[in-house]
Enzyme design. Structure first.
Site, short mmCIF file in Angstrom:
data_model
loop_
_atom_site.label_atom_id
_atom_site.label_comp_id
_atom_site.label_asym_id
_atom_site.label_seq_id
_atom_site.Cartn_x
_atom_site.Cartn_y
_atom_site.Cartn_z
N TYR A 130 0.83 -1.21 0.00
CA TYR A 130 0.00 0.00 0.00
C TYR A 130 0.86 1.26 0.00
O TYR A 130 1.89 1.31 0.67
CB TYR A 130 -0.91 0.03 1.24
N TRP A 136 1.14 5.67 -1.79
CA TRP A 136 0.81 6.61 -2.85
C TRP A 136 1.79 6.60 -4.01
O TRP A 136 1.51 7.20 -5.05
CB TRP A 136 0.72 8.02 -2.27
N1 LIG Z 1 -1.86 8.07 12.47
C1 LIG Z 1 -2.29 8.14 11.22
N2 LIG Z 1 -1.74 7.37 10.26
C2 LIG Z 1 -2.16 7.45 9.00
C3 LIG Z 1 -3.18 8.35 8.63
C4 LIG Z 1 -3.76 9.15 9.64
O1 LIG Z 1 -4.67 9.96 9.39
N3 LIG Z 1 -3.27 9.03 10.92
N4 LIG Z 1 -3.58 8.42 7.31
C5 LIG Z 1 -3.39 7.24 6.49
C6 LIG Z 1 -3.60 7.53 5.07
S1 LIG Z 1 -5.13 8.19 4.67
C7 LIG Z 1 -2.70 7.23 4.10
S2 LIG Z 1 -3.16 7.42 2.45
C8 LIG Z 1 -1.38 6.67 4.43
C9 LIG Z 1 -0.25 7.18 3.52
O2 LIG Z 1 0.81 6.30 3.57
P1 LIG Z 1 1.81 6.09 2.32
O3 LIG Z 1 1.09 6.25 1.04
O4 LIG Z 1 2.53 4.83 2.56
O5 LIG Z 1 2.77 7.34 2.55
P2 LIG Z 1 3.85 7.98 1.56
O6 LIG Z 1 4.83 8.68 2.43
O7 LIG Z 1 3.18 8.78 0.50
O8 LIG Z 1 4.53 6.69 0.94
C10 LIG Z 1 4.88 6.57 -0.37
C11 LIG Z 1 6.30 6.04 -0.44
O9 LIG Z 1 6.62 5.84 -1.80
C12 LIG Z 1 7.94 6.31 -2.04
N5 LIG Z 1 8.05 6.64 -3.47
C13 LIG Z 1 7.75 7.81 -4.08
N6 LIG Z 1 7.99 7.73 -5.39
C14 LIG Z 1 8.44 6.48 -5.63
C15 LIG Z 1 8.86 5.77 -6.81
O10 LIG Z 1 8.84 6.28 -7.92
N7 LIG Z 1 9.26 4.48 -6.65
C16 LIG Z 1 9.27 3.87 -5.44
N8 LIG Z 1 9.68 2.59 -5.39
N9 LIG Z 1 8.90 4.51 -4.32
C17 LIG Z 1 8.48 5.78 -4.42
C18 LIG Z 1 8.10 7.49 -1.12
O11 LIG Z 1 9.45 7.76 -0.85
C19 LIG Z 1 7.30 7.05 0.11
O12 LIG Z 1 8.13 6.44 1.08
O13 LIG Z 1 -1.07 6.97 5.79
C20 LIG Z 1 -2.06 6.52 6.69
N10 LIG Z 1 -1.57 6.65 8.05
N1 LIG Z 2 -1.24 18.60 2.33
C1 LIG Z 2 -1.69 17.33 2.34
N2 LIG Z 2 -2.94 17.05 1.93
C2 LIG Z 2 -3.41 15.76 1.96
C3 LIG Z 2 -2.59 14.69 2.36
C4 LIG Z 2 -1.28 15.01 2.81
O1 LIG Z 2 -0.51 14.13 3.21
N3 LIG Z 2 -0.86 16.32 2.77
N4 LIG Z 2 -3.07 13.39 2.32
C5 LIG Z 2 -4.23 13.10 1.48
C6 LIG Z 2 -4.85 11.83 1.88
S1 LIG Z 2 -4.05 10.40 1.50
C7 LIG Z 2 -6.05 11.75 2.46
S2 LIG Z 2 -6.75 10.23 2.77
C8 LIG Z 2 -6.81 12.94 2.84
C9 LIG Z 2 -7.39 12.80 4.24
O2 LIG Z 2 -8.35 13.76 4.45
P1 LIG Z 2 -9.00 13.86 5.89
O3 LIG Z 2 -9.22 12.54 6.47
O4 LIG Z 2 -10.16 14.76 5.75
O5 LIG Z 2 -7.81 14.65 6.67
P2 LIG Z 2 -7.38 14.73 8.19
O6 LIG Z 2 -6.37 15.82 8.26
O7 LIG Z 2 -6.97 13.41 8.71
O8 LIG Z 2 -8.71 15.13 8.95
C10 LIG Z 2 -9.40 16.34 8.71
C11 LIG Z 2 -9.85 16.94 10.02
O9 LIG Z 2 -10.78 16.09 10.67
C12 LIG Z 2 -10.84 16.48 12.03
N5 LIG Z 2 -11.27 15.34 12.83
C13 LIG Z 2 -10.52 14.28 13.23
N6 LIG Z 2 -11.27 13.42 13.96
C14 LIG Z 2 -12.52 13.94 14.02
C15 LIG Z 2 -13.76 13.51 14.61
O10 LIG Z 2 -13.86 12.47 15.24
N7 LIG Z 2 -14.84 14.31 14.41
C16 LIG Z 2 -14.79 15.46 13.72
N8 LIG Z 2 -15.91 16.16 13.55
N9 LIG Z 2 -13.63 15.90 13.16
C17 LIG Z 2 -12.52 15.15 13.30
C18 LIG Z 2 -9.44 16.93 12.38
O11 LIG Z 2 -9.49 18.14 13.14
C19 LIG Z 2 -8.75 17.10 11.05
O12 LIG Z 2 -8.08 18.34 10.89
O13 LIG Z 2 -5.96 14.09 2.81
C20 LIG Z 2 -5.28 14.21 1.56
N10 LIG Z 2 -4.68 15.52 1.53
MO LIG Z 3 -5.10 8.60 2.35
#
Ligand SMILES: Nc1nc2c(c(=O)[nH]1)N[C@H]1C(S)=C(S)[C@@H](COP(=O)(O)OP(=O)(O)OC[C@H]3O[C@@H](n4cnc5c(=O)[nH]c(N)nc54)[C@H](O)[C@@H]3O)O[C@H]1N2
Ligand SMILES: Nc1nc2c(c(=O)[nH]1)N[C@H]1C(S)=C(S)[C@@H](COP(=O)(O)OP(=O)(O)OC[C@H]3O[C@@H](n4cnc5c(=O)[nH]c(N)nc54)[C@H](O)[C@@H]3O)O[C@H]1N2
Ligand SMILES: [Mo]
Length: 772
Positions: A109, A111
């Site tokens: 998993y 991005w």
């Molecule tokens: N506590 C907590 N944890 C969370 C979340 C949260 O809200 N709270 N959010 C979750 C969510 S929504 C998401 S989507 C995940 C994100 O988690 P990930 O998608 O695993 O996070 P990234 O850091 O984008 O990881 C992508 C990796 O790909 C590598 N990469 C980039 N380009 C290339 C390439 O061309 N080739 C190769 N081989 N590698 C490459 C980057 O260096 C990076 O290490 O995290 C989750 N974890």
């Molecule tokens: N700049 C930037 N943008 C991103 C990403 C990034 O890494 N960087 N990641 C992308 C990815 S993979 C994803 S999945 C999306 C995630 O998008 P979201 O899941 O919407 O993003 P979060 O920042 O985890 O949460 C948004 C807000 O929800 C509020 N929140 C948390 N828990 C609760 C709750 O129980 N109740 C209520 N009412 N509010 C709550 C928090 O205050 C938080 O600021 O963002 C995307 N956008």
């Molecule tokens: Mo995500």
């Protein structure tokens, strides 16, 4: 000599400025109204000191310390590419022969990068799928719970991640929009597959200016921008379902539920009604009842419920709400509320999830596909993505998921490309222990991220600027050419090329590459897209013209082409049923009820989360609720070594947002270094006072690279500030089995000791002399 190259990333399209073989700066894409700051950090990471320069193997692995051995604490030994390729081919062959195809976990998993051809995870899945299959993952960390739940309720995941009612329709028809979790500006900087036009804030501002009143129901005031003029309703995290149930109570009490719509378009209303009124369980879900749970005043709940009944209303929730214990409930209840208002499918009204979660959600657009990558076929098993630690811990045992009993395979080989579980997964100390159960861990990475440091065989990948590609997303009107700007750094290679070499050793290079080189692939993928567009009335230019121009623009929609999801269902539910068993909105689901899960019964309910402020009141030990949100300064772990993330840190540590009174109670001042801890782990952070945070809630961005004080020791303090050493790794419920990172209690204290150095952005220990 200066050269300009069109290029793209998940955090924006840009032109790369190349001087003497180095990317020195970037210029924003001309068609982008609000490019954002993150593109400026791109050159920093391309030329960072923590790029992986050669293939490496963990020293202990070469000595036979494999299964049962904790990873992350030993030096790496450089190996030439041909040796690495042969080792990998041997390992794959041996694992398949001795343990079966299911013993390879390639869920991988993450991005990856924006380009569709060189998307690392796609390439790996293709490679492992063709080689006989592998254990993969299903659903995404972002919205796994919603992805599993919503098809039961509304018959589709489109309402979560696809073409939702657009802002043009909302602007034109709605007068009120309730946003649970807000519409955080920072989230709009990125979009998977590339962000060409950052329309996110401009679309919200236009709706507000047109008279849509926005309400930010969230623990954090900063979840809407000040210029949107939103009302802030602070709510305790994890309690939204209780507030929604009380809104339902108010509607019933005032006879404001749309009985006709509930009769013609929904099933199961009577069961929810009995639960809300208390007929079913003796507890009426009144605003007073909800106030003790949510800490939202009863009069606010009543006022908002009646305003919804009075005005054309759109309801939305951030994706974060379902990344929590029983995260199914607020999502289901929000759909039920929209049904009670009879709003589903009315122009610009109803419900959709994630308007505040990523760029492009609700951006008006034509229903055209995106350019897609090479195809994948995997005959193997799919495990819910966030159950990876359990997968490693419990071979042969059963995982209950969405009505099925999955027997977990015995994983011997783990292979990751384009993702970082040591960034994204919860309870990292537990993951690290489970990780030791694999014989071999392979990681393809451009950088020495935490997942690369916890691998056995590490392969250096190029960044997008070292190859040609195409960026494209169905959430963006612009398809972008990504021109190679510089030669590969050191010995880095493209993911597709390294896998093709291993495929050759295993006898299927030609099948894997389809005998295409990079240019032939790009032409093939582009032409395939162009042909589909032509059948749908859009004539895209030919490949050469596209490549020369640097982009293709899909024309915007015309006035009158605003899109409302479920409009045809609203008009005629018999003729246009939903894809649910009843064809209607399932306020009660016989299917879910039949699974017999007490953590997700047949209609939405309030279930106390394991960790929330209501539980904290009963124990003094961990009294603060930790939210770990998506970072403004990075994309997850990506860009962490860049200038934008560095400028935000406090003495090099990730900021911890805390209410001034919670800080004062602990003798803390802005800029202090603190230890954030609970029974699972601990990390350092820097205090940032935030009066826009509900008291009792603290908040840290994800993405600071995991940096254990004692590498290889799961009990280590993370000196940098990765909140996932603290979060719980428990599925949301047996239905969704999503991550529940947002349900997390902690304590915070001042760090009095010497400040340990952050080493995450420098390469790990390397033993040249042991080279083989
Ligand atoms: N506590 C907590 N944890 C969370 C979340 C949260 O809200 N709270 N959010 C979750 C969510 S929504 C998401 S989507 C995940 C994100 O988690 P990930 O998608 O695993 O996070 P990234 O850091 O984008 O990881 C992508 C990796 O790909 C590598 N990469 C980039 N380009 C290339 C390439 O061309 N080739 C190769 N081989 N590698 C490459 C980057 O260096 C990076 O290490 O995290 C989750 N974890
Ligand atoms: N700049 C930037 N943008 C991103 C990403 C990034 O890494 N960087 N990641 C992308 C990815 S993979 C994803 S999945 C999306 C995630 O998008 P979201 O899941 O919407 O993003 P979060 O920042 O985890 O949460 C948004 C807000 O929800 C509020 N929140 C948390 N828990 C609760 C709750 O129980 N109740 C209520 N009412 N509010 C709550 C928090 O205050 C938080 O600021 O963002 C995307 N956008
Ligand atoms: Mo995500």
């Amino acid at each position: 000599m200066t050269v300009i190259k069109p290029h793209a990333s998940h955090w924006g399209y840009f032109d790369a400025v190349v001087e003497n073989g180095r990317v020195t700066s970037v210029r924003p894409f001309a068609h982008d109204p609000e490019p954002g700051a993150l593109i400026g950090a791109t050159p920093d990471i391309v030329h960072a000191a923590c790029r992986i320069d050669r293939p490496y193997v963990r020293k202990g692995w070469l000595e036979g310390k494999r299964r049962g051995h904790l990873r992350g604490g030993e030096p790496f030994v450089p190996v030439p590419w041909d040796r690495a390729t042969r080792l990998l081919a041997e390992e794959v062959r041996r694992t398949r022969a001795e343990h079966g195809d299911a013993a390879i976990y390639g869920g991988s998993y993450g991005w990856s990068s924006a380009g569709r051809l060189h998307h690392a995870r796609t390439q790996l899945h293709r490679f492992l799928g063709m080689g006989g299959g592998f254990t993969s993952s299903t659903t995404a960390y972002s919205y796994a719970t919603g992805q599993t739940l919503l098809p039961h309720i509304l018959g589709t995941t489109e309402v979560l991640l696809g073409r939702v009612t657009d802002w043009a329709a909302i602007r034109r028809h709605a007068k009120l929009m309730l946003c649970f979790g807000g519409l955080a500006a920072k989230n709009g900087v990125v979009n998977s597959g590339g962000a060409g036009r950052h329309d996110y804030l401009p679309l919200m501002r236009a709706a507000a200016a047109a008279g849509v009143r926005l309400v930010n129901i969230s623990p954090f005031r900063g979840d809407t921008e000040a210029d949107l003029g939103a009302e802030w309703v602070p709510i305790r995290p994890g309690t939204d379902a209780a507030m929604m149930l009380a809104m339902a109570h108010t509607l019933i009490e005032n006879g404001r539920e749309d009985r006709a719509f509930l009769r013609t378009h929904c099933v199961g209303w009577d069961k929810l009604r009995a639960y809300v009124t208390g007929e079913a369980d003796g507890t009426a879900k009144t605003p007073e009842w909800a106030a003790t749970i949510t800490h939202v005043p009863p009069e606010t709940i009543r006022r908002l419920a009646l305003e919804c009944a009075d005005k054309p209303t759109m309801l939305t929730a951030a994706w974060s709400l379902q990344r929590a214990d029983c995260g199914e409930q607020p999502y289901w209840m929000l759909a039920a509320l929209a049904a009670m208002l009879g709003a589903i499918g009315k122009p610009g009204q109803g419900v959709a999830y994630g308007y505040g979660s990523t760029n492009g959600v609700g951006a008006p657009r034509r229903a055209l596909p995106a350019v897609s990558g090479p195809s994948i076929r995997n005959p193997g098993l799919h495990i819910p993505v966030a159950r990876v630690t359990e997968l490693l811990e419990r071979p042969g045992e059963i995982l209950q998921y969405n009505g099925r009993d999955i027997v977990l395979p015995d994983i011997q080989m783990v292979w990751w490309a384009g993702g970082n579980p040591f960034h994204h997964h919860q309870d990292l100390p537990r993951l690290q222990r489970a990780w030791a159960r694999a014989e071999t861990v392979v990681v393809q990475e451009p950088w020495w991220t935490a997942v690369a440091r916890h691998a056995d065989i590490v392969l250096p990948a190029t960044t997008t600027l070292e190859r040609n590609d195409i960026a494209s997303s169905s959430r963006d009107r612009f398809v972008r050419a990504m021109h190679q700007a510089i030669p590969p750094i050191a010995q880095a290679r493209n993911d597709a090329d390294m896998l093709a070499d291993v495929a050759e050793e295993l006898g299927y290079r030609e099948r894997f590459t389809e005998q295409r080189n990079e240019e032939a692939w790009l032409r093939h993928l582009y032409d395939r897209w162009r042909r589909v567009c032509a059948t749908q009335g859009f004539e895209a230019p030919d490949f050469d013209a596209f490549w020369q121009e640097g982009h293709v623009e899909v024309p915007p929609i015309e006035p009158g082409e605003e899109y409302t999801q479920f409009a045809d269902f609203h008009a005629d539910p018999e003729e246009h049923p939903l894809d649910t068993p009843s064809g209607k909105v399932e306020i009660f689901s016989e299917t879910i009820h039949s699974f017999g899960y007490d953590d997700c019964p047949g209609h939405p309910v309030w279930i106390e989360p394991r960790e929330w402020l209501g539980a904290a009141e009963k124990t003094a030990e961990h009294p603060l609720h930790l939210l770990s949100f998506q970072p403004a300064t990075r994309l997850h772990g990506q860009l962490d070594p860049g200038r934008v993330a560095a400028a935000d840190k406090i003495k090099g540590r990730e900021p911890v947002l805390i209410h001034p009174e919670d800080a004062a109670a602990r003798g803390l001042q802005d800029g202090d270094i603190v230890r954030v801890f609970n029974a699972r782990g601990a990390c350092l952070g820097g205090v940032r006072l935030a009066d826009g945070l509900l008291r009792g809630v603290v908040s840290m961005a994800t993405g600071a690279w995991y940096d254990p004080a004692r590498p290889g020791d799961p009990a280590s303090l993370c000196v940098h500030g990765n909140p996932n050493v603290l979060t719980a790794d428990i599925g949301t419920s047996r239905l969704g089995q999503g991550p529940s990172a947002q349900s997390c209690l902690v304590q915070i204290e001042k760090w009095e000791g010497e400040l340990p150095p952050v080493r995450a952005h420098a390469p790990p220990a390397i033993e040249e002399s042991a080279a083989v």
